[in-house]
Write an enzyme that holds these catalytic residues in place. Structure first.
Site, mmCIF file in Angstrom:
data_model
loop_
_atom_site.group_PDB
_atom_site.id
_atom_site.type_symbol
_atom_site.label_atom_id
_atom_site.label_comp_id
_atom_site.label_asym_id
_atom_site.label_seq_id
_atom_site.Cartn_x
_atom_site.Cartn_y
_atom_site.Cartn_z
ATOM 1 N N ASP A 1 -1.940 -0.564 6.038
ATOM 2 C CA ASP A 1 -2.168 -0.047 7.382
ATOM 3 C C ASP A 1 -3.598 0.405 7.628
ATOM 4 O O ASP A 1 -4.027 0.476 8.771
ATOM 5 C CB ASP A 1 -1.237 1.151 7.654
ATOM 6 N N ASP B 1 0.866 -1.171 0.000
ATOM 7 C CA ASP B 1 0.000 0.000 0.000
ATOM 8 C C ASP B 1 0.909 1.229 0.000
ATOM 9 O O ASP B 1 2.106 1.134 0.289
ATOM 10 C CB ASP B 1 -0.890 -0.032 1.247
ATOM 11 N N ASP C 1 -7.354 -1.285 3.559
ATOM 12 C CA ASP C 1 -6.431 -2.361 3.196
ATOM 13 C C ASP C 1 -6.840 -3.709 3.793
ATOM 14 O O ASP C 1 -6.342 -4.761 3.362
ATOM 15 C CB ASP C 1 -5.006 -2.042 3.679
#
Length: 653
Positions: A539, A340, A543
């Site tokens: 995080d 990410d 996600d």
């Protein structure tokens, strides 16, 4: 392990989530029984080693059997009723068999291992389900719906219908996926898209349930029912993926059924065949019991668990929490990494990257000081970035008068008698000439958020704002590529230009931007359908579904949401990205140790079984051989506790 079923607590989005299988209360009860079993085992071992009365330490060990063995024993009997031979039942039987021939210490140790692992699994499952229910609470329970006559009424978010009009006031969470029909504000939608900065919303823009409204007031028209909203789909995706992943087992557990059946059948044959051939009962029973002890999978279980548990402990000391032995085993099978962006490769906090002056005679520092002065009273995240940049440079920030915030547009303030404005280019189009427009366009094309500074309604400068890159991000990406020999992937909800700019800095070529949570899951599934075992690092709440769907999900612990931390298989506690390739390398070494241990255990078991079948294996010698192999594989696995084991794994950095 068996747990009762309960329904989740009421929430606006509750219809989207399946009933909960484990409760934290039940998991804590299992932990208490496992703790009691461990305490009784340690007390019994202390009494035995101290030369205490025989009856005392046997009583303590039997207490350990009762506390830690009743639940797996009951689960095994229930499985047996369904014509399935569970390894838990086999372990309880082996423990009882060990006690029957005087080896009660070994049996009690087996009970402690199995009860503890089962309790930890139940607790992890319960905490994940609690986090899913917490996600559903992101949407407000009640919202202000507009009646046909223009008045307002408070209704439950779950009762909103498509087409309803809702008023969202400053600082409130948005109650439904909707379209703005009036008003302007900035909305923090990091929970859904992962974007680090609030997004300006005006009429015609889309907003999501569970996101946080800023300083303006919005009137929105509901586009989706509560159970169809993006945040509800996140909860459903997480639960579905977690339930699928929960079926994953250690390698040794995958063959436990056949081994268990084979061992029971062989034990019966070793007892019955000589008896039918005329051998006396006692020698036949002794041979069968000896066979059961030497063929029991104790050494095999201990061949697997100590290396993995030692690797877990070593990784934990260095800032990575792997939640189970299954996770540690699966980490080593990773063949590709997906990162990410916001909060993972970056810190998730905006900063000033560039300063572009548009007026002759105005320096960068003076422009930044003017912008910081105007933004100082503001609570907007961009304001914090500008003020912090001025403080970092040690600039003197002048006092202001007549401060005013304009939701969705920016701020204005009077500095030394001049009207200073700081805001979005879209809101200040009337104040932009061709030079200012070109500067804004150039910054946006490179992935920056452009902020225009005006003086007396004339654009005098443009600031480029961007998320701050973690200093170790490029090294971690490079190590991940070397370790897997596969190109890492960037999965982000941010826009393409910003994602490309960040990817170029860290060395990622495969960039997939503008992804909502279900888009990230689709990307993960596509990559894994091509044969990759994907480790996804993230995080945010957005996600969590991708982490749950991936072969391995890894959460950044510093700024990770509760749902993400509970959904992930592993957590980077100290937020150091370079520990991720290191823990994968450590897992691969643990797997090599497991294979070596299984070879040792299988060799000992094979030799002892053959001796017992073709000759006469004395029971004490059989026990000694069995326990000797257990000690050897246990000590071999514990080598991974040494600091040098992590150092060698971290050399991949």
């Amino acid at each position: 392990m068996v747990a009762p079923t309960t329904a989740p607590s009421r929430s606006p989005l509750a219809p989207a989530v399946a009933p909960v299988r484990h409760t934290k209360l039940f998991a804590l009860a299992e932990m208490r029984w496992a703790a009691i079993a461990l305490a009784l085992f340690l007390a019994g071992l202390a009494a035995q080693l101290a030369g205490g009365p025989h009856w005392l330490w046997w009583t303590l060990y039997w207490g350990c059997y009762a506390a830690g063995g009743w639940e797996p024993g009951l689960a095994g009997l229930q499985a047996l009723r369904d014509k399935t031979l569970d390894v838990d039942l086999l372990m309880v039987a082996a423990a009882i068999g060990a006690a029957a021939i005087g080896q009660i210490t070994d049996g009690a140790l087996l009970i402690v291992i199995f009860s503890t692992s089962g309790a930890l699994e139940a607790l992890a499952t319960a905490r994940t389900e609690d986090s899913v229910r917490g996600l559903l609470d992101l949407a407000p329970e009640t919202v202000a719906r507009v009646r046909a006559d223009g008045s307002e009424e408070m209704v439950n978010s779950a009762d909103l219908a498509v087409g309803d009009v809702v008023v969202v006031r400053p600082g409130e969470r948005i109650g439904a996926d909707a379209t703005v029909i009036a008003g302007a504000s900035e909305v923090d939608q990091a929970t859904i898209t992962g974007e680090p900065l609030p997004v300006d919303k005006i009429s015609g823009d889309e907003v999501f349930a569970g996101t946080l409204n800023g300083t303006g007031s919005l009137r929105i028209r509901v586009d989706r029912r509560a159970e169809d909203s993006v945040v509800a789909r996140i909860a459903t995706l997480v639960e579905t993926a977690s339930r699928t992943k929960a079926r994953t087992q250690l390698f040794i557990e995958k063959v436990e059924q056949r081994y268990s059946i084979g061992m029971v059948a062989a034990t019966i044959a070793v007892f019955a065949i000589p008896l039918l051939a005329g051998e006396l009962l006692q020698p036949a029973l002794l041979r069968a019991m000896t066979f059961m002890i030497v063929a029991s999978p104790c050494a095999v279980v201990l061949a697997t668990m100590p290396p993995l548990l030692a690797a877990i402990a070593n990784a934990g000391r260095h800032g990575v929490l792997a939640k189970s032995a299954v996770v540690m085993e699966r980490l080593g099978a990773t063949t590709q990494f997906a990162f990410d962006k916001t909060g993972t490769l970056t810190r998730g906090t905006p900063g000033v990257a560039e300063i572009h002056c548009l007026e002759t005679g105005l320096g960068d520092d003076e422009l930044l000081a003017l912008a910081a002065a105007a933004e100082h009273p503001s609570e907007h995240p961009l304001a914090s970035a500008i003020v912090n940049a001025a403080r970092t440079k040690g600039l003197a920030v002048p006092d202001v008068d007549e401060f005013a915030a304009h939701p969705g547009r920016g701020v204005t303030a009077r500095v030394d008698g001049r009207l200073i404005g700081v805001g979005s280019p879209h809101a200040l189009l009337a104040d932009l000439d061709a030079t200012a427009t070109a500067a804004v366009t150039a910054m946006q094309d490179r992935g920056y958020t452009a902020v225009v500074v005006t003086r007396d309604h004339r654009a005098v400068g443009v600031l480029a704002i961007t998320d701050q890159l973690r200093p170790e991000a490029a090294a971690a990406v490079s190590a991940a590529r070397r370790l897997t020999r596969a190109a890492p992937v960037l999965l982000t909800g941010d826009n393409q230009a910003t994602a490309d700019q960040l990817a170029a800095q860290v060395g990622i070529a495969d960039v997939r931007a503008g992804l909502l949570p279900d888009d990230k899951v689709a990307a993960v599934q596509q990559l894994q359908a091509g044969g990759q075992r994907l480790a996804v690092i993230g995080d945010g709440i957005n996600d969590a579904p991708a982490l749950a769907a991936a072969h391995i999900g890894i959460a950044m612990g510093g700024a990770g949401s509760d749902l993400t931390l509970q959904t992930a298989d592993a957590v980077v506690v100290r937020d150091d990205l370079t520990t991720i390739p290191a823990v994968v390398a450590l897992s691969r070494r643990a797997r090599r140790v497991v294979i070596a241990n299984l070879t040792i255990a299988a060799t000992f078991i094979g030799m002892l079984v053959i001796w017992d079948l073709v000759g006469t294996l004395p029971l004490p010698l059989g026990v000694a051989g069995h326990e000797g192999s257990t000690v050897i594989v246990g000590l071999n696995g514990l080598r991974l506790l040494r600091r040098s084991a992590w150092s060698r794994a971290a050399a991949v950095r």
